[in-house]
Structures are given as C-alpha cells and as structure tokens.
Design a protein around this motif. Structure first.
Motif, PDB file in Angstrom:
ATOM      1  N   ARG A  81      37.719  37.422  29.075  1.00  0.00           N
ATOM      2  CA  ARG A  81      38.404  37.606  30.527  1.00  0.00           C
ATOM      3  C   ARG A  81      38.074  38.970  31.049  1.00  0.00           C
ATOM      4  NH1 ARG A  81      41.513  32.670  31.315  1.00  0.00           N
ATOM      5  NH2 ARG A  81      42.658  33.758  32.793  1.00  0.00           N
ATOM      6  N   VAL A  82      37.840  39.997  30.297  1.00  0.00           N
ATOM      7  CA  VAL A  82      37.764  41.371  30.420  1.00  0.00           C
ATOM      8  C   VAL A  82      36.084  41.726  30.535  1.00  0.00           C
ATOM      9  CG1 VAL A  82      38.295  43.946  30.156  1.00  0.00           C
ATOM     10  CG2 VAL A  82      39.789  41.898  29.963  1.00  0.00           C
ATOM     11  N   ASP A 137      39.745  38.036  34.398  1.00  0.00           N
ATOM     12  CA  ASP A 137      41.142  38.795  34.741  1.00  0.00           C
ATOM     13  C   ASP A 137      40.466  40.289  35.132  1.00  0.00           C
ATOM     14  OD1 ASP A 137      42.566  36.543  33.863  1.00  0.00           O
ATOM     15  OD2 ASP A 137      42.838  37.553  31.699  1.00  0.00           O
ATOM     16  N   GLU A 138      39.586  40.946  34.723  1.00  0.00           N
ATOM     17  CA  GLU A 138      39.382  42.371  35.000  1.00  0.00           C
ATOM     18  C   GLU A 138      38.029  42.694  34.956  1.00  0.00           C
ATOM     19  OE1 GLU A 138      40.946  46.875  33.798  1.00  0.00           O
ATOM     20  OE2 GLU A 138      41.571  45.071  32.790  1.00  0.00           O
ATOM     21  N   ILE A 140      35.921  46.182  34.508  1.00  0.00           N
ATOM     22  CA  ILE A 140      35.893  47.588  34.350  1.00  0.00           C
ATOM     23  C   ILE A 140      34.483  48.296  34.780  1.00  0.00           C
ATOM     24  CG2 ILE A 140      36.452  49.572  32.716  1.00  0.00           C
ATOM     25  CD1 ILE A 140      38.041  47.503  30.998  1.00  0.00           C
ATOM     26  N   SER A 157      32.873  47.446  43.331  1.00  0.00           N
ATOM     27  CA  SER A 157      34.401  47.125  43.825  1.00  0.00           C
ATOM     28  C   SER A 157      34.471  46.653  45.260  1.00  0.00           C
ATOM     29  CB  SER A 157      34.960  48.472  43.890  1.00  0.00           C
ATOM     30  OG  SER A 157      36.318  48.373  44.630  1.00  0.00           O
ATOM     31  N   LYS A 161      36.561  42.646  45.048  1.00  0.00           N
ATOM     32  CA  LYS A 161      37.896  42.930  45.691  1.00  0.00           C
ATOM     33  C   LYS A 161      38.448  41.653  46.388  1.00  0.00           C
ATOM     34  CE  LYS A 161      39.790  46.967  44.899  1.00  0.00           C
ATOM     35  NZ  LYS A 161      41.178  47.450  45.114  1.00  0.00           N
ATOM     36  N   ILE A 165      39.898  39.150  41.727  1.00  0.00           N
ATOM     37  CA  ILE A 165      39.885  39.726  40.265  1.00  0.00           C
ATOM     38  C   ILE A 165      40.142  41.358  40.374  1.00  0.00           C
ATOM     39  CG2 ILE A 165      38.257  40.260  38.400  1.00  0.00           C
ATOM     40  CD1 ILE A 165      36.736  37.677  39.418  1.00  0.00           C
ATOM     41  N   LYS A 166      40.902  41.849  39.442  1.00  0.00           N
ATOM     42  CA  LYS A 166      41.293  43.064  39.189  1.00  0.00           C
ATOM     43  C   LYS A 166      39.994  43.938  38.780  1.00  0.00           C
ATOM     44  CE  LYS A 166      43.999  46.282  36.380  1.00  0.00           C
ATOM     45  NZ  LYS A 166      45.033  46.380  35.292  1.00  0.00           N
ATOM     46  N   VAL A 167      39.827  45.130  39.635  1.00  0.00           N
ATOM     47  CA  VAL A 167      38.841  45.907  39.387  1.00  0.00           C
ATOM     48  C   VAL A 167      39.329  47.536  39.050  1.00  0.00           C
ATOM     49  CG1 VAL A 167      36.785  46.979  40.350  1.00  0.00           C
ATOM     50  CG2 VAL A 167      37.400  44.851  41.234  1.00  0.00           C
ATOM     51  N   SER A 168      38.799  47.829  38.015  1.00  0.00           N
ATOM     52  CA  SER A 168      39.232  49.210  37.581  1.00  0.00           C
ATOM     53  C   SER A 168      37.921  50.069  37.388  1.00  0.00           C
ATOM     54  CB  SER A 168      40.205  49.342  36.448  1.00  0.00           C
ATOM     55  OG  SER A 168      39.721  48.715  35.411  1.00  0.00           O
ATOM     56  N   GLU A 197      42.918  51.336  38.835  1.00  0.00           N
ATOM     57  CA  GLU A 197      42.391  50.352  39.643  1.00  0.00           C
ATOM     58  C   GLU A 197      41.937  50.966  40.976  1.00  0.00           C
ATOM     59  OE1 GLU A 197      45.382  47.406  40.091  1.00  0.00           O
ATOM     60  OE2 GLU A 197      44.205  46.210  41.569  1.00  0.00           O
TER      61      GLU A 197
END
Length: 198
Positions: A81-82, A137-138, A140, A157, A161, A165-168, A197
């Motif tokens: 999920r990452v 979930d994320e 990176i 990104s 966005k 989904i979380k973007v870091s 993030e």
C-alpha cells in the motif's frame, strides 16, 4: 597509425563505447579479456547474451528482473500500500541496501527533461497511475534532487493529489544534484525518515 591488429582495435572500440569507460580503461579491459582462459571468456560472453535475452521489466513495478514479477513485488510481507517512485533500478537497489524500507517500488526509467526531449509519455507514469487504481495509501517520490528529478516530482504530485492518496517527497538528506546510487545508506535512510508531504 594503428598500434593494434584489427580484432584488438575492434574489441577496444566496443568496450570504450560503454558508459564510463575511456580508451585507457578499454585497453586495460581488452588485454585482461585476451589473457583470460577461454572458458572464462566464453562464460562472460554467455552471461552478457543471456542477460540481454532474459532480463525484462517486472509487470508490476517495472524494475529489471529475469522473471515475470521481481522478488520485491512477489514478497507478501512487503507493504504493497506504500509505493516509492524512483528513476531507475540502481536507485531502487540503493534504498534496498538500507534494509529499512518495507514498501514496494515503481521504477520510472528516467525523469522528465524538456531540454532532452523527454516528456511524461517517455517514462513509466501511465503505468504508475494504473497501479494507483488499487489499494494505495501513500506514494513516496524519491527522484533525484536534480532539476529533472524535481520537475518529475512536482508533475507526479499534481497528478496524484486529486486522487486523495498521500504524496510525500524524500527529505533533504540527499544533496542537490546528487544521484541516489552514489549516496551512503545512512544518508538515504535519513532522507526517507524525514520525508515531507507535498
């Protein structure tokens, strides 16, 4: 004026066409190969040919592998999920050496570079977006800290966005202009742990 016979010159020319191999190194390698036992030369040649024929992209993350899916994507204990996005397989290997990242990867095989005529369609972005239709979930973003790497990170990104989904982005333990494959594990780990993030 030719110093060497046609065969030796051809071998030196072929070796010097490899990236990072100058004419002196090519000469050294050529004479080393010529002095190797014939069975070792045959094994080297067979290994090169086999690698070229059998290595392909992983169907999931697009790293280089000799099977349909790479060992990381097949590993059920990894956090699928990452997803860490890297520019090439060497960058993936650099992060794997830290032994601390437990997610999976996506290899772009390049970075956006308008100067070199490389656009979003020339790297594995469409394939990344397809993967994000699953349970993620994320993401990176671990592209290099070069202009091309930063451009690619911002582009990715903006694409991700709207999906929620979380973007870091990896933190600045990695020096600007530095290539990930040449950076030590401690610095890479610090960059991973200090990601922010976008």
């Amino acid at each position: 004026m030719d110093y060497y016979s046609k065969q030796i010159s051809k071998l030196i020319d072929e070796l010097s066409s490899l990236p990072g191999i100058g004419s002196k190194t090519a000469q050294r390698l050529a004479f080393h190969i010529l002095n190797m036992p014939e069975e070792k030369v045959n094994r080297l040649a067979d290994t090169l040919v086999d690698a070229r024929h059998n290595i392909r992209y992983c169907k999931t993350c697009y790293t280089l592998t000799d099977s349909e899916e790479c060992p990381i994507c097949r590993n059920a204990s990894r956090n699928h999920r990452v997803i860490m996005v890297v520019e090439n397989t060497r960058d993936l290997a650099a992060y794997e050496k830290t032994g601390k990242y437990e997610g999976v990867y996506h290899v772009l095989h390049g970075a956006i570079s308008p100067m070199l005529g490389i656009g979003p369609a020339d790297i594995k972005l469409k394939e990344l977006m397809k993967r994000l239709e699953g349970d993620v979930d994320e993401v990176i973003i671990a592209t290099n800290s070069s202009l091309e790497g930063e451009t690619t990170a911002m582009y990715i990104s903006k694409l991700i966005k709207p999906t929620g989904i979380k973007v870091s982005r990896i933190a600045s333990g990695v020096p600007v202009g530095g290539d990930l494959e040449y950076i030590d594990e401690v610095t890479l780990l610090r960059a991973l742990e200090g990601r922010v993030e976008l």
